[in-house]
Design an enzyme around this catalytic site. Structure first.
Site, PDB file in Angstrom:
ATOM      1  N   TYR A   1      33.785  56.230  39.468  1.00 33.03           N
ATOM      2  CA  TYR A   1      33.245  55.966  38.333  1.00 33.03           C
ATOM      3  C   TYR A   1      32.843  57.241  37.439  1.00 33.03           C
ATOM      4  O   TYR A   1      31.881  57.992  38.119  1.00 33.03           O
ATOM      5  CB  TYR A   1      32.095  55.046  38.796  1.00 33.03           C
ATOM      6  CG  TYR A   1      31.191  54.742  37.462  1.00 33.03           C
ATOM      7  CD1 TYR A   1      31.518  53.560  36.882  1.00 33.03           C
ATOM      8  CD2 TYR A   1      30.382  55.507  36.865  1.00 33.03           C
ATOM      9  CE1 TYR A   1      30.698  53.120  35.489  1.00 33.03           C
ATOM     10  CE2 TYR A   1      29.247  54.942  35.745  1.00 33.03           C
ATOM     11  CZ  TYR A   1      29.646  53.932  35.235  1.00 33.03           C
ATOM     12  OH  TYR A   1      29.107  53.548  33.968  1.00 33.03           O
TER      13      TYR A   1
ATOM     14  N   GLU B   1      32.309  55.406  28.976  1.00 32.96           N
ATOM     15  CA  GLU B   1      32.687  55.115  30.294  1.00 32.96           C
ATOM     16  C   GLU B   1      34.023  55.102  30.753  1.00 32.96           C
ATOM     17  O   GLU B   1      34.957  54.451  30.303  1.00 32.96           O
ATOM     18  CB  GLU B   1      31.733  53.746  30.577  1.00 32.96           C
ATOM     19  CG  GLU B   1      31.823  53.494  32.099  1.00 32.96           C
ATOM     20  CD  GLU B   1      31.401  52.023  32.328  1.00 32.96           C
ATOM     21  OE1 GLU B   1      30.161  51.735  32.538  1.00 32.96           O
ATOM     22  OE2 GLU B   1      32.202  51.018  32.154  1.00 32.96           O
TER      23      GLU B   1
END
Ligand code: GDP
Ligand code: MN
Length: 382
Positions: A101, A189
């Site tokens: 992530y 993101e």
């Protein structure tokens, strides 16, 4: 301005961040005509502005064209967390070894960008953040220095990541930061940032949010927004810099105010009476006669909206301007519509005269509470 995955990935690609080959389509015909450009197997991805599509059935894998066409038909038109899927991104499927992530967001408290990384990326990142917070790191970036090598080194040493990915990761992080700053983003993101079987890093998903106030600098994003299949009233409102928020379809009440805080208070108070709110409009600043009139006209373009609750509170806002705006809007004739208005500000005394001259389609209230009560009572006696 939130971006759909495919638009976000376009930006990633522009900044040299690896993404899969893909096509975007809105109909089965479009899929058939474009899918030949890709090598199977495929990933079919619903393009909606919500996360967790994988878990909601909005991400599907297909081995070949036939299966892709069949599954696309299932995804197009499905509803994911209140959003109807109108577009599909089809990408070439990659074999993945691991999912990380990575995001950069604007930390409004520290007033700096913040890098967030976890070696446990993928669809369960929220749970990881909650149950295993040590597996997630947040690093503040000094905006005057930008991203330096030590940020990536810190991440690698903290999680003991394999050094063979270091060069690629460090470059990717600095490119992502470049995108973040050059596009005036509040969030970019990548989840998952995948490691392929061939040991390459690749962004499998992208979420991005661009500061609305900067869109004049980014014609590509502006154009993307204009092309979005949005409620026409949202678009109409935006032309005047109003924020129009559709809420509960079952209701016939709209609320209008000059500020999001008061708008929410009004919605809360109306909800407390057992009613629901169909739409809310934030006027932002500059409550002039013309703007008020335009806002009222936009609200009532929705034929189902019968009641408009207006609350304007301002030191320098002139109440007579606001009342004048109401009058102006009503001159165009808004039959069977009722406006309940509460005003605070300069020249309040003149308001009653103006409102009186309009007739009984406008009801004056001394405060929000009184206004909400009056709204409830006229709705119950209609
Ligand atoms: P989200 O659920 O809305 O975050 O959608 P994502 O695009 O992140 O996809 C969800 C999950 O699907 C990812 O975490 C991956 O595990 C998986 N996925 C997406 N694309 C691929 C792909 O090309 N190959 C493989 N093997 N898995 C993928
Ligand atoms: Mn994702």
């Amino acid at each position: 301005m939130k971006l759909l995955e495919y638009k976000g990935k376009e930006l990633l690609g522009k900044y040299g961040i690896p993404v899969q080959n893909g096509i975007v389509a809105g109909s089965p015909e479009e899929i058939t005509s474009k899918i030949n450009k890709l090598t199977p197997p495929y990933v079919l991805k619903a393009q909606v502005m919500t996360g967790g599509r994988g878990k909601a059935g909005g991400i599907k894998f297909a081995a070949g064209i036939d299966q892709a066409e069949k599954l696309s038909g299932e995804i197009l038109g499905m509803t994911i967390k209140d959003s109807v899927v109108k577009k599909l991104l089809i990408t070439e499927k990659v074999d993945i070894k691991d999912e990380w992530y990575l995001s950069i967001m604007l930390d409004r408290v520290i007033k700096s960008p913040m890098v967030i990384f976890s070696p446990l990326g993928g669809v369960d990142i929220e749970e990881t953040a909650k149950n295993d917070p040590k597996k997630l790191v947040k690093i503040t970036v000094d905006p005057f220095l930008g991203i330096k090598g030590y940020t990536a080194r810190y991440i690698f040493s903290k999680f003991g990541l394999d050094k063979k990915y270091f060069e690629d990761f460090a470059l990717l992080l600095s490119n992502l930061y470049k995108l973040f700053t050059e596009y005036d983003s509040t969030l970019v993101e990548i989840n998952p940032l995948a490691i392929t079987k061939e040991d390459k890093l690749i962004a499998l998903d992208c979420k991005a949010d661009i500061d609305n106030s900067s869109l004049f600098r980014h014609p590509d994003i502006y154009e993307f927004r204009e092309g979005l299949d949005e409620d026409v009233l949202i678009k109409d409102a935006r032309k005047y810099n109003f924020l129009y928020i559709p809420l509960k379809d079952s209701s016939d009440i709209a609320v209008m105010s000059n500020g999001s805080g008061m708008l929410m208070s009004c919605i809360d108070l109306i909800t407390k009476t057992g009613a629901e709110v169909r739409a809310a409009l934030d006027l932002g600043g500059g409550a002039t006669r013309e703007r008020i009139a335009e806002a009222i006209k936009i609200i009532f373009k929705d034929k189902i909206t019968k009641y408009l609750f207006i609350s304007i509170f301002g030191g320098i806002t002139r109440c007579d301007e606001v009342a004048g705006g109401v009058k102006l809007a009503l001159e165009e004739g808004l039959e069977n519509r009722k406006i309940i208005i509460r005003l605070e500000g300069t020249n309040k005394k003149q308001v009653l005269d103006i409102l009186d001259s309009i007739g009984d389609s406008v009801i004056f209230a001394e405060g929000i509470t009184e206004g909400v009560e009056k709204l409830a009572s006229i709705r119950s006696t209609r």
